[in-house]
Design a protein around this motif. Structure first.
Motif, PDB file in Angstrom:
ATOM      1  N   ILE A   2     -51.292   5.573   7.942  1.00 42.94           N
ATOM      2  CA  ILE A   2     -50.701   4.294   8.342  1.00 42.94           C
ATOM      3  C   ILE A   2     -49.446   4.017   7.523  1.00 42.94           C
ATOM      4  N   GLU A   3     -49.545   4.188   6.211  1.00 40.22           N
ATOM      5  CA  GLU A   3     -48.400   3.895   5.367  1.00 40.22           C
ATOM      6  C   GLU A   3     -47.233   4.839   5.663  1.00 40.22           C
ATOM      7  N   GLN A   4     -47.515   6.125   5.857  1.00 42.81           N
ATOM      8  CA  GLN A   4     -46.450   7.091   6.168  1.00 42.81           C
ATOM      9  C   GLN A   4     -45.730   6.722   7.459  1.00 42.81           C
ATOM     10  N   ASP A   5     -46.488   6.446   8.509  1.00 41.26           N
ATOM     11  CA  ASP A   5     -45.881   6.090   9.790  1.00 41.26           C
ATOM     12  C   ASP A   5     -45.129   4.769   9.689  1.00 41.26           C
ATOM     13  N   THR A   6     -45.674   3.836   8.930  1.00 39.76           N
ATOM     14  CA  THR A   6     -45.014   2.535   8.751  1.00 39.76           C
ATOM     15  C   THR A   6     -43.647   2.713   8.102  1.00 39.76           C
ATOM     16  N   VAL A   7     -43.600   3.473   7.022  1.00 38.13           N
ATOM     17  CA  VAL A   7     -42.335   3.700   6.307  1.00 38.13           C
ATOM     18  C   VAL A   7     -41.346   4.444   7.200  1.00 38.13           C
ATOM     19  N   LYS A   8     -41.826   5.451   7.917  1.00 28.88           N
ATOM     20  CA  LYS A   8     -40.935   6.211   8.796  1.00 28.88           C
ATOM     21  C   LYS A   8     -40.360   5.332   9.900  1.00 28.88           C
ATOM     22  N   LEU A   9     -41.192   4.468  10.481  1.00 25.34           N
ATOM     23  CA  LEU A   9     -40.721   3.568  11.535  1.00 25.34           C
ATOM     24  C   LEU A   9     -39.722   2.559  10.969  1.00 25.34           C
ATOM     25  N   LEU A  10     -40.015   2.018   9.800  1.00 22.83           N
ATOM     26  CA  LEU A  10     -39.094   1.069   9.171  1.00 22.83           C
ATOM     27  C   LEU A  10     -37.756   1.735   8.840  1.00 22.83           C
ATOM     28  N   ARG A  11     -37.789   2.989   8.421  1.00 20.10           N
ATOM     29  CA  ARG A  11     -36.542   3.722   8.136  1.00 20.10           C
ATOM     30  C   ARG A  11     -35.691   3.846   9.393  1.00 20.10           C
ATOM     31  N   GLU A  12     -36.327   4.157  10.509  1.00 25.91           N
ATOM     32  CA  GLU A  12     -35.579   4.299  11.764  1.00 25.91           C
ATOM     33  C   GLU A  12     -35.004   2.952  12.206  1.00 25.91           C
ATOM     34  N   CYS A  13     -35.760   1.893  12.011  1.00 26.03           N
ATOM     35  CA  CYS A  13     -35.244   0.550  12.326  1.00 26.03           C
ATOM     36  C   CYS A  13     -34.065   0.218  11.417  1.00 26.03           C
ATOM     37  N   ASP A  14     -34.182   0.589  10.146  1.00 29.13           N
ATOM     38  CA  ASP A  14     -33.112   0.363   9.178  1.00 29.13           C
ATOM     39  C   ASP A  14     -31.831   1.058   9.632  1.00 29.13           C
ATOM     40  N   ALA A  15     -31.953   2.323   9.999  1.00 25.16           N
ATOM     41  CA  ALA A  15     -30.779   3.072  10.466  1.00 25.16           C
ATOM     42  C   ALA A  15     -30.223   2.468  11.752  1.00 25.16           C
ATOM     43  N   GLY A  16     -31.104   2.053  12.650  1.00 26.05           N
ATOM     44  CA  GLY A  16     -30.681   1.454  13.917  1.00 26.05           C
ATOM     45  C   GLY A  16     -29.940   0.142  13.730  1.00 26.05           C
TER      46      GLY A  16
END
Length: 144
Positions: A2-16
């Motif tokens: 959960i934490e790994q996917d959460t961080v990865k999704l937040l990173r993509e939102c950050d870049a977006g």
């Protein structure tokens, strides 16, 4: 997971979000219509508001986030400048913003599907970013 996917999704939102703000900043000096300028400025503020939420969550996970892909950013800059050099108009700006938003929506939906185990907070932020991009596409139609 959960934490790994959460961080990865937040990173993509950050870049977006960063890509969206940079794109708006790039076209704002060329906008003719006060209404379009107000629309883009408002959208930029909403992106920045989401960015603050994303940064706060990333800090909680002790993560620095993600910058937009250098190649994508370069290609966007090149396309924007070439199109505006050929025709500096609100219709051109609207076309560019529509293309960028559509690519963002596509990518964010892909990441939402890819990182299924992400927590609901990060999924909600992603969905709000998608909605913001989709709304801008609809708002841009009157300027095409």
């Amino acid at each position: 997971m959960i934490e790994q996917d959460t961080v990865k999704l937040l990173r993509e939102c950050d870049a977006g979000v960063k890509m969206g703000v940079a794109s708006i900043d790039e076209v704002l000096p060329f906008v003719k219509s006060k209404q379009l300028e107000k629309l883009l400025t408002g959208c930029k503020k909403e992106h920045e508001k989401l960015d603050r939420e994303i940064q706060s969550l990333l800090e909680r996970y002790k993560d620095d986030g993600k910058e937009p892909n250098v190649m994508a950013k370069s290609m966007s800059w090149f396309k924007t400048n070439m199109k505006l050099m050929m025709e500096e108009s609100d219709a051109t700006i609207s076309d560019l913003m529509t293309d960028g938003c559509n690519m963002g929506v596509k990518s964010l939906n892909m990441y939402l599907n890819q990182y299924k185990a992400a927590d609901e907070v990060s999924k909600d932020i992603t969905k709000r970013l998608i909605n913001l991009e989709e709304k801008l596409v609809v708002d841009m139609r009157r300027y095409l």
